[in-house]
Design an enzyme around this catalytic site. Structure first.
Site, PDB file in Angstrom:
ATOM      1  N   PRO A   2       0.830  -1.204   0.000  1.00 20.29           N
ATOM      2  CA  PRO A   2       0.000   0.000   0.000  1.00 20.29           C
ATOM      3  C   PRO A   2       0.867   1.256   0.000  1.00 20.29           C
ATOM      4  O   PRO A   2       1.905   1.313   0.671  1.00 20.29           O
ATOM      5  CB  PRO A   2      -0.790  -0.134   1.306  1.00 20.29           C
ATOM      6  CG  PRO A   2      -0.835  -1.602   1.565  1.00 20.29           C
ATOM      7  CD  PRO A   2       0.491  -2.122   1.095  1.00 20.29           C
ATOM      8  N   GLU A   3       0.419   2.244  -0.754  1.00 19.63           N
ATOM      9  CA  GLU A   3       1.173   3.490  -0.844  1.00 19.63           C
ATOM     10  C   GLU A   3       0.498   4.567  -0.010  1.00 19.63           C
ATOM     11  O   GLU A   3      -0.509   4.323   0.653  1.00 19.63           O
ATOM     12  CB  GLU A   3       1.322   3.877  -2.317  1.00 19.63           C
ATOM     13  CG  GLU A   3       1.908   2.718  -3.118  1.00 19.63           C
ATOM     14  CD  GLU A   3       2.390   3.066  -4.511  1.00 19.63           C
ATOM     15  OE1 GLU A   3       2.696   4.247  -4.780  1.00 19.63           O
ATOM     16  OE2 GLU A   3       2.477   2.152  -5.346  1.00 19.63           O
ATOM     17  N   LYS A  51       3.643   5.681   5.071  1.00 20.22           N
ATOM     18  CA  LYS A  51       3.005   4.373   4.973  1.00 20.22           C
ATOM     19  C   LYS A  51       2.744   3.755   6.351  1.00 20.22           C
ATOM     20  O   LYS A  51       2.392   2.581   6.441  1.00 20.22           O
ATOM     21  CB  LYS A  51       3.869   3.437   4.130  1.00 20.22           C
ATOM     22  CG  LYS A  51       4.103   3.929   2.704  1.00 20.22           C
ATOM     23  CD  LYS A  51       4.982   2.945   1.950  1.00 20.22           C
ATOM     24  CE  LYS A  51       5.312   3.460   0.573  1.00 20.22           C
ATOM     25  NZ  LYS A  51       6.169   2.498  -0.185  1.00 20.22           N
ATOM     26  N   ARG A 250      11.821  -4.833  -7.388  1.00 18.51           N
ATOM     27  CA  ARG A 250      10.412  -4.512  -7.595  1.00 18.51           C
ATOM     28  C   ARG A 250      10.125  -4.333  -9.080  1.00 18.51           C
ATOM     29  O   ARG A 250      10.938  -3.736  -9.798  1.00 18.51           O
ATOM     30  CB  ARG A 250      10.040  -3.238  -6.841  1.00 18.51           C
ATOM     31  CG  ARG A 250      10.365  -3.322  -5.362  1.00 18.51           C
ATOM     32  CD  ARG A 250       9.713  -2.216  -4.607  1.00 18.51           C
ATOM     33  NE  ARG A 250      10.120  -2.227  -3.202  1.00 18.51           N
ATOM     34  CZ  ARG A 250       9.498  -1.569  -2.242  1.00 18.51           C
ATOM     35  NH1 ARG A 250       8.439  -0.858  -2.531  1.00 18.51           N
ATOM     36  NH2 ARG A 250       9.920  -1.612  -0.999  1.00 18.51           N
TER      37      ARG A 250
END
Length: 284
Positions: A2-3, A51, A250
Site C-alpha cells: 500500500p502506498e 506508509k 520490484r
C-alpha cells in the site's frame, strides 16, 4: 505494498470507526504486547504518517502499525462476519460498542508511548499527505545522492514519505525519464517539478476508490502493470524489469519511447506483477 494514498484512506476509516470512543475490547496478538490491555481507554485519533499508521490512545499511548505487502485493517459492525483472512492471521483487535477494527497480517505492530513516536517514524522524510510537507526539503533529500537511480530514491521513505512502486513508475513517466536515470542527471526543470507532481498525484487519489494517474476514463495508469501494451502517448510497447538496491527487487514499468535515460537489458517479466492495465491498489 500500500502506498501513501491507500494508507491515508485506511487511517480515515479507522479514525471514523474508533476516534473519540472507548475501547470495549483490546487484543494484541504479538508476543511482546500480548498482555497489554487497552480496554476502557478512549481512542483519540488515527493518523497516517507516510506508509505508517499511528493510533493514539488515551493515557499517552500509540499503537504503531505498518501494512507492508499483505497487511490490512478491516472494520466490522457488531453482527458482521469477519472476512479478512483466517483467524491465525489476526494480529490486533480494537473494538467499541459500534465497530470492531481487525488487523490482519500486520508485520509491524507495537505499542509505544506517544512521546516515543519519533522512534518509529522520525526517520521519514516530508509526508506528501501530511502537515509537515516541505517540497524544498524533499527535493534536497532526493538530490543528496546524485548517482542513485531516481526510482530507488523515490522509494526511499527517508527522502519523502508516501511514494510506492506504482507512483514511482508513474512519476518517472510523467517526468519523461526512466527510473534508472541517476538523480543528478535529472534536468533542472524536471527536478523542480518533481515534488509538486508527486504531491498532486497522491492528493488526487487519497479519496478515490480506484487509483488514477491519467486523468481520463480510459486506462487509469500510464505505464504501471501495462507491459507489453502500447503506450497511451506514443504507442511504443511498455516494458517491465526489476529494480532494487539488492535487498528487494520490484517490478518497474516504463516507455522507451517517451522516457529518456538508461534502462536494463534484457527485458524481464517481473514475477507477481499487476495485471496489465491495473495499478492493483490495496484498499483494506
Amino acid at each position: 505494498m500500500p502506498e501513501g494514498d491507500t494508507v491515508w484512506q485506511a487511517a480515515k476509516r479507522l479514525h471514523t470507526a474508533l476516534a473519540d470512543k472507548v475501547l470495549t475490547r483490546s487484543d494484541l496478538r504479538v508476543p511482546k504486547f500480548a498482555t497489554a490491555d487497552l480496554t476502557g481507554r478512549r481512542v483519540l485519533d488515527v493518523t497516517a504518517r507516510g506508509k505508517h499508521l499511528l493510533t493514539r490512545i488515551e493515557g499517552g499511548l500509540t499503537l504503531h502499525s505498518h501494512l507492508r505487502m499483505d497487511g490490512s485493517w478491516r472494520i466490522y459492525t457488531e453482527n458482521q462476519r469477519w472476512t479478512g483472512g483466517p483467524t491465525h492471521q489476526i494480529r490486533a483487535i480494537l473494538a467499541n460498542t459500534d465497530r470492531t477494527a481487525v488487523g490482519y497480517r500486520l508485520p509491524v505492530l507495537e505499542l509505544l508511548r506517544t512521546t516515543d513516536e519519533p522512534k518509529a517514524v522520525g526517520h521519514l522524510g516530508p509526508d506528501l499527505l501530511g502537515p509537515d510537507w516541505d517540497p524544498e526539503r524533499a527535493l534536497a533529500n532526493l538530490l543528496q545522492d546524485p548517482a542513485r537511480p531516481l526510482g530507488e530514491a523515490l522509494l526511499d521513505q527517508r527522502n519523502l514519505a508516501g511514494v510506492g512502486n506504482v507512483f514511482k513508475s508513474e512519476i518517472c513517466f510523467l517526468l519523461g525519464v526512466t527510473p534508472w536515470l541517476p538523480v543528478g542527471a535529472l534536468p533542472a526543470d524536471r527536478a523542480a517539478q518533481l515534488p509538486a507532481l508527486a504531491k498532486k498525484l497522491l492528493e488526487a487519489n487519497r479519496d478515490r476508490p480506484i487509483r488514477n494517474t491519467t486523468g481520463r476514463r480510459g486506462p487509469d495508469v500510464f505505464v504501471y502493470g501495462r507491459a507489453p501494451r502500447p503506450c497511451l502517448r506514443c504507442r511504443t510497447s511498455i516494458r517491465v524489469a526489476d529494480q532494487g538496491d539488492g535487498s528487494r527487487e520490484r517490478p518497474t514499468y516504463w516507455c522507451p519511447g517517451c522516457q529518456i535515460g538508461p534502462a536494463p537489458s534484457p527485458q524481464r517479466r517481473a514475477p507477481g506483477g499487476a495485471r496489465p492495465g491495473t495499478s492493483r491498489r490495496t484498499t483494506n
